[in-house]
Motif scaffolding. Sequence first.
Motif, PDB file in Angstrom:
ATOM      1  N   LEU A 134      -6.748  11.783   3.944  1.00  0.00           N
ATOM      2  CA  LEU A 134      -6.005  11.197   3.485  1.00  0.00           C
ATOM      3  C   LEU A 134      -7.135   9.940   3.246  1.00  0.00           C
ATOM      4  CD1 LEU A 134      -4.157  11.990   6.886  1.00  0.00           C
ATOM      5  CD2 LEU A 134      -3.354  11.933   4.511  1.00  0.00           C
ATOM      6  N   ASP A 135      -6.094   8.453   2.564  1.00  0.00           N
ATOM      7  CA  ASP A 135      -6.778   7.036   2.370  1.00  0.00           C
ATOM      8  C   ASP A 135      -6.159   6.210   2.891  1.00  0.00           C
ATOM      9  OD1 ASP A 135      -7.917   4.815   1.041  1.00  0.00           O
ATOM     10  OD2 ASP A 135      -9.251   6.570   0.204  1.00  0.00           O
ATOM     11  N   ALA A 136      -6.585   5.323   3.363  1.00  0.00           N
ATOM     12  CA  ALA A 136      -5.101   4.300   3.965  1.00  0.00           C
ATOM     13  C   ALA A 136      -4.455   3.204   3.131  1.00  0.00           C
ATOM     14  CB  ALA A 136      -5.912   3.297   5.204  1.00  0.00           C
ATOM     15  N   SER A 137      -5.624   3.212   1.769  1.00  0.00           N
ATOM     16  CA  SER A 137      -5.318   2.842   0.867  1.00  0.00           C
ATOM     17  C   SER A 137      -3.722   2.930   0.283  1.00  0.00           C
ATOM     18  CB  SER A 137      -5.966   2.727  -0.981  1.00  0.00           C
ATOM     19  OG  SER A 137      -6.742   4.180  -0.606  1.00  0.00           O
ATOM     20  N   SER A 138      -3.019   4.308   0.752  1.00  0.00           N
ATOM     21  CA  SER A 138      -1.798   4.810   0.443  1.00  0.00           C
ATOM     22  C   SER A 138      -0.855   3.832   0.843  1.00  0.00           C
ATOM     23  CB  SER A 138      -1.975   6.229   0.299  1.00  0.00           C
ATOM     24  OG  SER A 138      -2.993   7.407   0.413  1.00  0.00           O
ATOM     25  N   LEU A 139      -1.115   3.106   1.846  1.00  0.00           N
ATOM     26  CA  LEU A 139      -0.259   2.046   2.559  1.00  0.00           C
ATOM     27  C   LEU A 139       0.129   0.668   1.641  1.00  0.00           C
ATOM     28  CD1 LEU A 139      -2.127   1.995   5.922  1.00  0.00           C
ATOM     29  CD2 LEU A 139       0.412   3.059   5.783  1.00  0.00           C
ATOM     30  N   LEU A 140      -0.764   0.947   0.898  1.00  0.00           N
ATOM     31  CA  LEU A 140      -0.257  -0.495   0.510  1.00  0.00           C
ATOM     32  C   LEU A 140       0.851  -0.203  -1.205  1.00  0.00           C
ATOM     33  CD1 LEU A 140      -4.286  -1.800  -0.619  1.00  0.00           C
ATOM     34  CD2 LEU A 140      -2.239  -2.451   1.422  1.00  0.00           C
TER      35      LEU A 140
END
Length: 626
Positions: free
Chosen positions: A472-478
């Motif tokens: 997972l990567d938090a940049s997906s929230l963008l």
Amino acid sequence: MSVPIEDFALLSDLQTATMVGRNGSVDWLCLPRFDSPACLASLLGDDDNGCWRVAPACRATSAGTDPGRCADRAYRPDTLVLDSRWETPDGTVRVTDFMPPRAQLPCLVRVIEGLSGAVRMRSELRLRFHQGRVVPWVRDAGNGTVAVAGPDAVWLDADGPVSTLGDTDATVWEFTVPAGRRLALRLAWSPSHLPGPPPPLSVPAETALKETVDFWRRWAGQCRYQGPWRGAVVRSLITLKALTYAPTGGVVAAPTTSLPGRIGGDRNWDHRYCWLRDSTLTLSCLLRSGYRDEATAWLDWLVRAIAGDPAQLQAVYGVGGQRLLPETEAPWLAGYEGSQPVRFGNSAVGQFQLDVYGDVLDTLCLSLRAGIPMPAHVWDLVEALMGCLLRHWREPDQGLWQVRGPRRQFVHSKVMVWVAADRAVRMGALLGRNGSSAEWRAMRDDVHRQVLREGWDPGQHSFVQAYGSPALDASSLLMPRLGFLPASDPRVRGTVRAMRGLDRGGFLLRYAQDGDGLDGLPGSEGAFVACSLWYAATLAATGHTARAREVFERVLAIRNDVGLLAEQWDPETGRQLGNAPQAFSHLALAETAFTLSAAQSRDARGPGGAPPRRAGVLRNHQREAR
């Protein structure tokens, strides 16, 4: 024992910055610019690498007060002027620290004022030029001293009587301040070839203080945000202004280098430069807050910095737009709490990062929609950038997080390719230049389909970090903020739920740290402050306003006593980590406050109310892949 990162406050003259601790010591100062060599560098070593401590000469204090730290401190409201109060058995004093916004040369002023009794004070200045290494030649200059080493001269004076104590390695003064009296110490830099004291020393300290307070309060008074977190937003905006290099409009990511993402580790980077990653967020934040002049200056810096061959677009540039930022190590500095190596410069300039094309074109499109004048040649730049992307978008890159491991097909990088094509098409429509729009639309659709196919993990019901990886990567929230998918899309909602896999003590990591060497370095790091704020904003966008507010206020609670955030946070030790204060963290804080305020207004209106429009920001792209 090093001073905790959260014990530092920031001072700035809009061209360089100072970090001053609660112990009264200035432990970091680069002169004359943010990216100049440090002349006070004990932050990354010890006192012998340069510091300037002003504190009571007798550290014994009243019961319950830490003898090595001031009793309390605060910025004066809506300013970058710092007041620190010290209590001793002999009385109480206040030290006021500030840097006047620069007209000519840099100056740091420290005003000591007696509040009660009569307190013996001590000023100990150890200058070490060239990154805390070179001991200068120090000589008497009448009512002060001047220290010279190579191209640099630093002058120190006092506007009252002081006693000089013998010390071969430092300039040590002692003086007594009774109640109702004050004494000002001033440190100013000039090129060593110029004769006489620099001009800032001719300005009375009280005049400089009044002008500095007035400057910051006028600036802060322009902020348009009137929501429930106005104090936090204004402090973040002041911090952003403080990290702006006024001559060019460039905004540095942080004023420091090599503060570690893990204590004792080697994730130590130099952040005294300008990242294109921050460009849209910076412009949006400034415009929404009412700072159009600063937004225009940032855009001007951006256009100048990226001028040239689009194939040579960099992720990071110097404050003047310079491209060469050679990364070197400083073995003479022990590092913050032994965190080595200490690095100056940043080799990220040589990385291939597809996301920066989207960052630039998103910024240009936002500027156009906001009515900021742009040079006529900007459209040529758009076409050149898109031509380069058409040739290279399928290639792997090093991604948003600038990994030092192998290149990968990062999902966020591909999303930003989509952003680049989408914004280029929109700009063409706004400007009546549609010659290449069909090709760009086709590219946009190809990227969109590819990301939905290759970047989606049906097992986790989430977008992942890279094609073929379960991480997972938090940049997906963008994605919803960028318009790639609407917040109502079940894939966005699934990704938000999956972010629990990145949770560490209520804060979000950038990506799963499973020891696979993603960034080419061993070990872990702290939770990334901006990612936790992205999480709050996306929760609000997906209708979970109460939970979003909880996450947001959890971040607000980890600011230090003067409202500053570093890059990262360690929930286990309760300490800030990484370079500080971090522009990315404060930008995300302000943007999230705007988003939450809008969400709360929407919720208050109920389901029948019209959705708020976010000025200057593109609407979500509602098209679904077929």
